[in-house]
Design a protein around this motif. Structure first.
Motif, short mmCIF file in Angstrom:
data_model
loop_
_atom_site.label_atom_id
_atom_site.label_comp_id
_atom_site.label_asym_id
_atom_site.label_seq_id
_atom_site.Cartn_x
_atom_site.Cartn_y
_atom_site.Cartn_z
N TRP A 186 30.33 30.54 29.79
CA TRP A 186 30.60 29.70 30.95
C TRP A 186 32.01 29.91 31.48
N LEU A 187 32.92 30.32 30.62
CA LEU A 187 34.31 30.52 31.05
C LEU A 187 34.43 31.64 32.07
N ALA A 188 33.42 32.53 32.10
CA ALA A 188 33.45 33.61 33.09
C ALA A 188 33.40 33.07 34.51
N LEU A 189 32.90 31.85 34.67
CA LEU A 189 32.76 31.29 36.01
C LEU A 189 34.11 31.11 36.70
N PHE A 190 35.13 30.75 35.94
CA PHE A 190 36.39 30.35 36.56
C PHE A 190 37.16 31.53 37.16
N PRO A 191 37.28 32.69 36.49
CA PRO A 191 37.89 33.83 37.20
C PRO A 191 37.07 34.30 38.39
N VAL A 192 35.74 34.21 38.28
CA VAL A 192 34.88 34.58 39.41
C VAL A 192 35.16 33.65 40.59
N LYS A 193 35.25 32.34 40.31
CA LYS A 193 35.55 31.37 41.37
C LYS A 193 36.92 31.66 41.99
N ALA A 194 37.89 32.05 41.14
CA ALA A 194 39.23 32.33 41.65
C ALA A 194 39.21 33.52 42.60
N VAL A 195 38.46 34.57 42.24
CA VAL A 195 38.36 35.75 43.10
C VAL A 195 37.68 35.40 44.42
N LEU A 196 36.59 34.65 44.34
CA LEU A 196 35.88 34.26 45.56
C LEU A 196 36.74 33.37 46.44
N GLY A 197 37.50 32.46 45.81
CA GLY A 197 38.38 31.59 46.57
C GLY A 197 39.49 32.37 47.27
N ARG A 198 40.03 33.37 46.59
CA ARG A 198 41.07 34.19 47.22
C ARG A 198 40.50 34.98 48.39
N ARG A 199 39.27 35.50 48.22
CA ARG A 199 38.64 36.23 49.32
C ARG A 199 38.41 35.32 50.52
#
Length: 209
Positions: A186-199
């Protein structure tokens, strides 16, 4: 009830639904904290033991609070992107809120049994996945029926919702074989969210420019 000239009900503005959402999210987040407790009248040794036993409760609280914060942000963003709601999108929004109110239950099960009971992990992951599926369905129907502002915003929001569905959905079968691995995934979600948020922020900067 407001009606359009042909006599059919007009779509409602999202303001009241946003207010209702804010209230339910606030209650659900508060209930999460109520699950974290230590029994009274303990001696020193029992007190320290109780604190150690409370660590899984604190971890589950932190995880669910963070996830609910993301859901709250997404719910507001989706509703604000549409000028009106009503019909199926409104029913889906209420279904999302019904599941949000339920989150403290799988959170308490996860805190109590997560390390030893695969079903507890699978229940939690399935609940989170279902909430996001409902949000995605609400977003898709709002876009189709009432319009959603900005193609770029639509893509960013759909990708953001899809990331949670993929991460938690994939962890459900994993939980039955390796529950701890499912939790860590589940922790993989947070870096993914960070990348999507930056985009998303970069897209907004380019549009403003």
């Amino acid at each position: 009830m407001n009606r359009v000239s042909n006599g059919s009900p007009s779509p409602a503005r999202p303001d009241r639904l946003i207010t209702l959402s804010d209230g339910i999210f606030a209650i659900a987040m508060t209930l999460l904290a109520l699950e974290v407790r230590v029994a009274p009248d303990l001696d020193s040794e029992q007190f320290h033991d109780a604190l150690r036993e409370a660590v899984p409760q604190l971890a589950a609280y932190a995880l669910s609070f963070l996830i609910l914060s993301i859901f709250w942000r997404d719910q507001r963003q989706i509703l604000l992107m549409s000028a009106k709601t009503g019909g199926l999108p409104q029913h889906l929004a209420l279904a999302v809120l019904g599941m949000i109110a339920l989150v403290p239950f799988p959170t308490s099960i996860l805190a109590e049994y997560g390390a030893h009971e695969p079903l507890a992990v699978a229940m939690y992951a399935a609940t989170i996945c279902l909430i996001d599926l409902l949000q995605l369905a609400m977003f898709a129907t709002l876009r189709g029926r009432h319009g959603v502002r900005g193609v770029g915003e639509w893509r960013d929001t759909a990708a953001d919702l899809g990331a949670t569905i993929v991460v938690f959905g994939a962890s459900v079968p994993i939980a039955f074989f390796a529950p701890q691995a499912a939790i860590w995934s589940w922790l993989a979600l947070f870096p993914v969210k960070a990348v999507l948020g930056r985009r998303e922020r970069l897209r907004g900067t380019r549009q403003d420019g």
